[in-house]
Design a protein around this motif. Sequence first.
Motif, PDB file in Angstrom:
ATOM      1  N   THR A 147       0.865  -1.179   0.000  1.00 42.73           N
ATOM      2  CA  THR A 147       0.000   0.000   0.000  1.00 42.73           C
ATOM      3  C   THR A 147       0.902   1.229   0.000  1.00 42.73           C
ATOM      4  O   THR A 147       1.956   1.256   0.635  1.00 42.73           O
ATOM      5  N   SER A 150      -1.180   7.782  -2.617  1.00 44.23           N
ATOM      6  CA  SER A 150      -1.333   8.079  -4.046  1.00 44.23           C
ATOM      7  C   SER A 150      -2.370   9.174  -4.246  1.00 44.23           C
ATOM      8  O   SER A 150      -3.332   9.276  -3.483  1.00 44.23           O
ATOM      9  N   ILE A 174      -2.235   7.106  -9.394  1.00 48.97           N
ATOM     10  CA  ILE A 174      -2.311   5.643  -9.469  1.00 48.97           C
ATOM     11  C   ILE A 174      -1.726   5.160 -10.807  1.00 48.97           C
ATOM     12  O   ILE A 174      -0.936   4.218 -10.845  1.00 48.97           O
ATOM     13  N   ASN A 177       2.024   5.280 -10.763  1.00 46.31           N
ATOM     14  CA  ASN A 177       2.613   4.249  -9.895  1.00 46.31           C
ATOM     15  C   ASN A 177       2.547   2.863 -10.550  1.00 46.31           C
ATOM     16  O   ASN A 177       3.474   2.061 -10.419  1.00 46.31           O
ATOM     17  N   ILE A 178       1.454   2.612 -11.266  1.00 42.15           N
ATOM     18  CA  ILE A 178       1.359   1.331 -11.986  1.00 42.15           C
ATOM     19  C   ILE A 178       2.458   1.266 -13.056  1.00 42.15           C
ATOM     20  O   ILE A 178       3.098   0.228 -13.255  1.00 42.15           O
ATOM     21  N   MET A 181       5.633   0.339 -11.438  1.00 38.36           N
ATOM     22  CA  MET A 181       5.648  -1.085 -11.116  1.00 38.36           C
ATOM     23  C   MET A 181       6.068  -1.893 -12.352  1.00 38.36           C
ATOM     24  O   MET A 181       6.912  -2.800 -12.282  1.00 38.36           O
ATOM     25  N   PRO A 188       1.765  -5.584 -13.555  1.00 37.93           N
ATOM     26  CA  PRO A 188       0.719  -5.120 -12.630  1.00 37.93           C
ATOM     27  C   PRO A 188      -0.472  -6.083 -12.654  1.00 37.93           C
ATOM     28  O   PRO A 188      -0.972  -6.420 -13.721  1.00 37.93           O
ATOM     29  N   ALA A 191      -4.831  -3.027  -8.676  1.00 40.99           N
ATOM     30  CA  ALA A 191      -4.654  -1.831  -7.836  1.00 40.99           C
ATOM     31  C   ALA A 191      -6.035  -1.451  -7.334  1.00 40.99           C
ATOM     32  O   ALA A 191      -6.981  -1.412  -8.120  1.00 40.99           O
ATOM     33  N   TYR A 250      -1.165  -1.884  -4.392  1.00 39.73           N
ATOM     34  CA  TYR A 250      -0.615  -2.241  -5.706  1.00 39.73           C
ATOM     35  C   TYR A 250      -0.093  -3.673  -5.614  1.00 39.73           C
ATOM     36  O   TYR A 250       0.712  -3.974  -4.724  1.00 39.73           O
ATOM     37  N   GLY A 252       1.737  -6.745  -7.859  1.00 38.53           N
ATOM     38  CA  GLY A 252       2.444  -7.045  -9.107  1.00 38.53           C
ATOM     39  C   GLY A 252       3.106  -8.409  -9.032  1.00 38.53           C
ATOM     40  O   GLY A 252       3.359  -8.941  -7.943  1.00 38.53           O
TER      41      GLY A 252
END
Length: 255
Positions: A147, A150, A174, A177-178, A181, A188, A191, A250, A252
């Motif tokens: 977590t 964001s 978000i 941030n993806i 990742m 990913p 989320a 998130y 992954g």
Amino acid sequence: MEEITIHEFDFALINEFFTELERQGPGSPEETIRALGFIDNLSNKTKIADLGCGTGAQTMVLAQNTEATITALDLYAGSIDKLNVTAGKLGLQNRVKGIVGSMDNLPFQNDEFDLIWSEGAIANVGFEKGLNHWKGFLKKDGYVAVTYESWFTDERPAEIEKWWLDAVPEISTIGHNISIMQKTGYIPVAAFTLPENCWIDNYLIPQKARQEEFLKIHAGNKTVEDMIAFMRREADLYSKYKQYYGYVFYIGKKM
Ligand code: SAM
């Protein structure tokens, strides 16, 4: 007058405040279990690392909802002591072990873990830096679930923007941030945002009584007074601006 930022308070003082609370950050058992639902192939051979575990609220949920072996790591020894006591009380000491260490210099073997978990802690080392460093300790096809603070919108009022840029200079949306990742070598998988009760009922409300108590314990201590004022402002800002930011889970899978 310049506002004080979270980085100016003593790490030990912040932890002394928070270790008496069940959680040290927003979250809930329901959301931990929801995130766990995205992880395939859990078994009694699964090895999990829970980084920045605090006193272990989410560690115990992971242990009670899997058959995995869990190594929980935090920089603050007082939290690790509490976590190990709780694991013993719940009869989980054979599968849950708390250790002191730093998330940016992990004392693990390459490819050791099937799953790296971290709730509310990766900002301390940086989202991209943390994901990059942790990947080496994951097996191929292993998962990461974190977590992270964001932005929910592309734009937001200056007051809340400044507050968060001081606390987490890298804070982003978000979507961004993806993409980090993916760039750091994970596919990913999911989320989702943590609901408000994770903040209000499990994080901000439990702080209130502890704030009163802490002011009494440290009567006359200006640093403590400033720290409590900072926490109260954090709560006010959340109620004013919660549509603009929050924690996002998130998840992954290592490529
Ligand atoms: N995961 C817990 C929870 O959600 O209740 C704790 C979250 S708390 C917001 C962040 C935790 O990260 C604290 O326990 C703090 O001691 C820990 N921490 C901060 N910097 C760290 C580092 N470099 N390595 C390991 N833990 C760290």
